[in-house]
Design an enzyme around this catalytic site. Structure first.
Site, short mmCIF file in Angstrom:
data_model
loop_
_atom_site.label_atom_id
_atom_site.label_comp_id
_atom_site.label_asym_id
_atom_site.label_seq_id
_atom_site.Cartn_x
_atom_site.Cartn_y
_atom_site.Cartn_z
N GLY A 182 0.78 -1.23 0.00
CA GLY A 182 0.00 0.00 0.00
C GLY A 182 0.81 1.28 0.00
O GLY A 182 0.35 2.31 0.50
N SER A 183 2.00 1.25 -0.59
CA SER A 183 2.77 2.50 -0.58
C SER A 183 2.17 3.54 -1.53
O SER A 183 2.21 4.74 -1.24
CB SER A 183 4.25 2.23 -0.91
N ASN A 184 1.60 3.10 -2.64
CA ASN A 184 0.90 4.07 -3.50
C ASN A 184 -0.33 4.63 -2.81
O ASN A 184 -0.64 5.81 -2.93
CB ASN A 184 0.52 3.42 -4.84
N MET B 36 -4.45 -7.03 -6.72
CA MET B 36 -4.03 -8.19 -7.51
C MET B 36 -5.19 -9.09 -7.94
O MET B 36 -5.00 -10.28 -8.20
CB MET B 36 -3.01 -9.02 -6.71
N ARG B 37 -6.40 -8.55 -8.01
CA ARG B 37 -7.52 -9.32 -8.55
C ARG B 37 -8.00 -8.66 -9.83
O ARG B 37 -7.94 -7.43 -9.95
CB ARG B 37 -8.70 -9.36 -7.56
N HIS C 215 0.74 1.06 -13.09
CA HIS C 215 1.54 -0.11 -13.49
C HIS C 215 2.99 0.34 -13.60
O HIS C 215 3.26 1.41 -14.17
CB HIS C 215 1.01 -0.65 -14.82
N ASP D 271 -3.85 -4.27 -17.59
CA ASP D 271 -2.73 -3.35 -17.85
C ASP D 271 -2.81 -2.72 -19.24
O ASP D 271 -1.81 -2.61 -19.96
CB ASP D 271 -1.38 -4.07 -17.67
N GLU E 244 6.35 6.35 -8.98
CA GLU E 244 4.91 6.05 -8.88
C GLU E 244 4.26 6.95 -7.85
O GLU E 244 3.15 7.44 -8.04
CB GLU E 244 4.70 4.57 -8.49
C1 GRF Z 1 3.25 -1.02 -7.56
O1 GRF Z 1 4.50 -1.23 -8.18
C2 GRF Z 1 2.19 -0.81 -8.60
O2 GRF Z 1 2.63 -0.15 -9.74
C3 GRF Z 1 1.81 -2.23 -8.95
O3 GRF Z 1 1.85 -2.92 -7.73
C4 GRF Z 1 2.77 -2.28 -6.84
C5 GRF Z 1 2.01 -1.96 -5.59
O4 GRF Z 1 2.85 -1.44 -4.60
N1 GRF Z 1 0.53 -2.26 -9.62
P1 GRF Z 1 2.22 -0.75 -3.32
O5 GRF Z 1 1.28 -1.76 -2.68
O6 GRF Z 1 1.49 0.48 -3.77
O7 GRF Z 1 3.38 -0.42 -2.42
#
Ligand code: GRF
Length: 226
Positions: A13-15, A99-100, A118, A154, A183
């Site tokens: 969940g860093s994004n 991831m679903r 992505h 994607d 990102e």
């Molecule tokens: C990121 O690299 C994003 O681009 C990809 O999955 C990763 C998720 O990372 N779809 P986080 O959970 O946001 O740290």
């Protein structure tokens, strides 16, 4: 009126954190109304809860993923996610390491209101293990993409991209880490463009930008150096 956003995660969940941080600015056009995970143990859920954001779990394992039952299970999973989004009165969905895969009907319903990030310069390298594949392919420029979600994985009209130079010394881990830092800059910027209407999905499935400046610079993050 701020757009109400749901961030969908499966892990770290860093994004999501980057979006939460951006949304703290008073003039940011979106607020994070919900963080939803398909995994109860996703680390990002705790961070969201700490930040006082509502969280929800729709555990995909409860819906059956065996081949024979998969289509039914996915429809039920999609419906459960849809309910959570409706309950939270969500306007925009941000997939962030979710991831679903949703069914086509879900993607169609949220068309123009659902984004994904992505870690490649799409349309190059869709799918998994992309950092390793980029290193193996010897690419010299790498980066990340925020795009509107369409039923294909994607793929979809691009809202913004960020690029960096691959270093000769880069391995899978170092490249992933440097792209991830990009990102975290790109996603808040792209969500801002969509939330304030400066970027939108227009007919013909193209991203339309409200003005030339956005097209030229606003949807692009250029690091000073690779
Ligand atoms: C990121 O690299 C994003 O681009 C990809 O999955 C990763 C998720 O990372 N779809 P986080 O959970 O946001 O740290």
């Amino acid at each position: 009126m701020k757009k109400r956003v749901a961030v969908l995660i499966s892990g770290r969940g860093s994004n999501m954190s980057a979006l939460l941080d951006a949304a703290e600015a008073p003039d940011y056009p979106a607020s994070i109304a919900l963080v939803l995970s398909n995994r109860p143990d996703a680390a990002g859920l705790a961070r969201a809860a700490d930040a006082g954001v509502a969280t929800a779990v729709v555990d995909h394992r409860a819906f059956g993923t065996k081949a024979r039952r998969y289509a039914d299970g996915r429809d039920a999973f999609d419906a459960a996610v849809e309910r959570a989004l409706t309950d939270a009165d969500v306007d925009v969905v941000c997939l962030a390491g979710f991831m679903r895969l949703f069914g086509a009907a879900f993607a169609e319903r949220w068309k123009g209101r659902i984004l994904n990030i992505h870690p490649t310069l799409l349309p190059a390298f869709p799918g998994l293990h992309v950092h390793r594949r980029m290193i193996e392919a010897g690419v010299k420029i790498a980066g990340c993409t925020v795009h509107f979600v369409v039923p294909e994985t994607d793929a979809g009209p691009i809202v913004g991209q960020a690029a960096l130079a691959v270093r000769p010394s880069d391995d899978e881990e170092s490249l992933a880490a440097r792209i991830l830092a990009l990102e975290h800059q790109l996603y808040p910027r792209c969500l801002e463009l969509v939330a304030n209407g400066r970027a939108r999905l227009a007919s013909g499935d193209v991203t339309e930008f409200a003005d030339a400046l956005v097209d030229a610079e606003g949807a692009l993050v250029n690091p000073v150096s690779g």
